[in-house]
Design a protein around this motif. Sequence first.
Motif, PDB file in Angstrom:
ATOM      1  N   GLY A 114     -31.086  -4.665  -4.444  1.00 49.98           N
ATOM      2  CA  GLY A 114     -32.548  -5.888  -4.229  1.00 49.98           C
ATOM      3  C   GLY A 114     -33.799  -5.540  -2.736  1.00 49.98           C
ATOM      4  N   ARG A 115     -33.834  -3.910  -3.199  1.00 45.62           N
ATOM      5  CA  ARG A 115     -35.699  -3.759  -2.857  1.00 45.62           C
ATOM      6  C   ARG A 115     -36.519  -3.016  -3.813  1.00 45.62           C
ATOM      7  NH1 ARG A 115     -32.837   1.886  -0.367  1.00 45.62           N
ATOM      8  NH2 ARG A 115     -35.311   1.952   0.710  1.00 45.62           N
ATOM      9  N   LEU A 116     -37.877  -3.739  -3.460  1.00 41.74           N
ATOM     10  CA  LEU A 116     -39.025  -2.980  -4.831  1.00 41.74           C
ATOM     11  C   LEU A 116     -38.757  -2.240  -4.692  1.00 41.74           C
ATOM     12  CD1 LEU A 116     -41.240  -6.106  -3.783  1.00 41.74           C
ATOM     13  CD2 LEU A 116     -39.942  -6.425  -5.542  1.00 41.74           C
ATOM     14  N   THR A 117     -39.791  -1.263  -5.679  1.00 41.61           N
ATOM     15  CA  THR A 117     -39.815   0.243  -5.666  1.00 41.61           C
ATOM     16  C   THR A 117     -41.193   0.289  -6.257  1.00 41.61           C
ATOM     17  OG1 THR A 117     -39.505   0.286  -8.087  1.00 41.61           O
ATOM     18  CG2 THR A 117     -37.803   1.147  -6.421  1.00 41.61           C
ATOM     19  N   TRP A 118     -41.952   1.197  -5.468  1.00 41.47           N
ATOM     20  CA  TRP A 118     -43.322   1.143  -5.370  1.00 41.47           C
ATOM     21  C   TRP A 118     -43.952   2.720  -5.805  1.00 41.47           C
ATOM     22  CZ3 TRP A 118     -46.002  -3.539  -4.017  1.00 41.47           C
ATOM     23  CH2 TRP A 118     -44.934  -4.255  -3.309  1.00 41.47           C
ATOM     24  N   ARG A 119     -45.077   2.537  -6.827  1.00 44.09           N
ATOM     25  CA  ARG A 119     -45.092   4.086  -7.037  1.00 44.09           C
ATOM     26  C   ARG A 119     -46.417   4.836  -5.787  1.00 44.09           C
ATOM     27  NH1 ARG A 119     -49.128   4.510 -11.439  1.00 44.09           N
ATOM     28  NH2 ARG A 119     -49.981   1.884 -10.590  1.00 44.09           N
ATOM     29  N   LEU A 120     -46.193   5.617  -5.384  1.00 43.55           N
ATOM     30  CA  LEU A 120     -46.970   6.556  -4.143  1.00 43.55           C
ATOM     31  C   LEU A 120     -48.261   7.836  -5.119  1.00 43.55           C
ATOM     32  CD1 LEU A 120     -47.360   7.211  -1.556  1.00 43.55           C
ATOM     33  CD2 LEU A 120     -45.282   9.181  -2.028  1.00 43.55           C
ATOM     34  N   GLY A 127     -57.475  12.975  -2.678  1.00 47.20           N
ATOM     35  CA  GLY A 127     -55.692  13.951  -1.368  1.00 47.20           C
ATOM     36  C   GLY A 127     -55.183  12.572  -0.530  1.00 47.20           C
ATOM     37  N   ILE A 128     -55.621  11.392  -1.165  1.00 52.15           N
ATOM     38  CA  ILE A 128     -55.804   9.471  -0.213  1.00 52.15           C
ATOM     39  C   ILE A 128     -54.165   9.223  -0.877  1.00 52.15           C
ATOM     40  CG2 ILE A 128     -55.829   7.676   0.371  1.00 52.15           C
ATOM     41  CD1 ILE A 128     -59.443   8.417   0.476  1.00 52.15           C
ATOM     42  N   GLN A 129     -53.060   9.128  -0.447  1.00 54.74           N
ATOM     43  CA  GLN A 129     -52.036   8.497  -1.186  1.00 54.74           C
ATOM     44  C   GLN A 129     -52.246   6.721  -1.405  1.00 54.74           C
ATOM     45  OE1 GLN A 129     -48.685  10.592   1.194  1.00 54.74           O
ATOM     46  NE2 GLN A 129     -48.305  11.114  -0.772  1.00 54.74           N
ATOM     47  N   ARG A 130     -51.672   5.947  -2.294  1.00 50.42           N
ATOM     48  CA  ARG A 130     -51.884   5.161  -2.520  1.00 50.42           C
ATOM     49  C   ARG A 130     -50.671   4.718  -2.821  1.00 50.42           C
ATOM     50  NH1 ARG A 130     -54.758   3.863  -6.827  1.00 50.42           N
ATOM     51  NH2 ARG A 130     -54.407   1.778  -6.327  1.00 50.42           N
ATOM     52  N   ILE A 131     -50.169   3.390  -2.464  1.00 49.08           N
ATOM     53  CA  ILE A 131     -49.429   2.749  -2.438  1.00 49.08           C
ATOM     54  C   ILE A 131     -49.354   2.039  -3.867  1.00 49.08           C
ATOM     55  CG2 ILE A 131     -46.978   0.919  -1.843  1.00 49.08           C
ATOM     56  CD1 ILE A 131     -47.384   2.032   0.499  1.00 49.08           C
ATOM     57  N   ALA A 132     -48.806   1.422  -5.084  1.00 45.44           N
ATOM     58  CA  ALA A 132     -49.181   0.324  -6.244  1.00 45.44           C
ATOM     59  C   ALA A 132     -47.585   0.459  -6.592  1.00 45.44           C
ATOM     60  CB  ALA A 132     -50.304   1.359  -6.960  1.00 45.44           C
ATOM     61  N   TRP A 133     -48.066  -1.431  -7.130  1.00 47.62           N
ATOM     62  CA  TRP A 133     -47.072  -1.839  -7.731  1.00 47.62           C
ATOM     63  C   TRP A 133     -46.505  -0.753  -8.492  1.00 47.62           C
ATOM     64  CZ3 TRP A 133     -45.408  -6.608  -5.979  1.00 47.62           C
ATOM     65  CH2 TRP A 133     -46.056  -7.383  -5.757  1.00 47.62           C
ATOM     66  N   ARG A 134     -44.794  -1.232  -9.015  1.00 45.87           N
ATOM     67  CA  ARG A 134     -44.139  -0.646  -9.869  1.00 45.87           C
ATOM     68  C   ARG A 134     -43.731  -1.541 -10.606  1.00 45.87           C
ATOM     69  NH1 ARG A 134     -42.253   2.978 -12.854  1.00 45.87           N
ATOM     70  NH2 ARG A 134     -39.607   3.624 -13.083  1.00 45.87           N
ATOM     71  N   SER A 135     -43.894  -0.962 -12.318  1.00 44.62           N
ATOM     72  CA  SER A 135     -43.475  -1.757 -13.616  1.00 44.62           C
ATOM     73  C   SER A 135     -41.825  -1.157 -13.258  1.00 44.62           C
ATOM     74  CB  SER A 135     -44.020  -2.068 -13.975  1.00 44.62           C
ATOM     75  OG  SER A 135     -43.271  -2.874 -15.162  1.00 44.62           O
ATOM     76  N   PRO A 136     -40.805  -1.522 -13.121  1.00 45.16           N
ATOM     77  CA  PRO A 136     -39.213  -0.357 -13.458  1.00 45.16           C
ATOM     78  C   PRO A 136     -39.209  -0.384 -15.314  1.00 45.16           C
ATOM     79  CG  PRO A 136     -39.199  -2.664 -12.690  1.00 45.16           C
ATOM     80  CD  PRO A 136     -40.062  -2.789 -13.414  1.00 45.16           C
TER      81      PRO A 136
END
Length: 107
Positions: free
Chosen positions: A62-68, A74-83
């Motif tokens: 039940g956990r969402l997953t994200w693209r890092l 060199g800046i890290q961003r968290i973005a929606w992940r479409s499986p």
Amino acid sequence: MTLNPGIAAKIAATADHAKPGTCPRCNAPVLRARAGRIAALDVTADPTPLDLAGEILARLDGRLTWRLITTALGIQRIAWRSPSVPTADPVIADHTCPPQPIQEALL
Ligand SMILES: [Zn+2]
């Protein structure tokens, strides 16, 4: 052109840049960001990238997953992940605290 420091701080606060921190409940290292541009969501994720099996287990849990995403700067961003869409970016999952010991189990 340089940005006013106050405006730059507001942009940074609303961006999806991943900020390292610790979970206040279990002290585990986490990444925090506000992912999404329109319907943004505050994300607290485990920083360890998952393999495919780990991502499947996280989703079944039940956990969402994200693209890092790491930008060219060199800046890290968290973005929606479409499986359903393959990604070359590391995949991370929402943080969940490990189960706390139950007192009866200790006896
Ligand atoms: Zn935690």
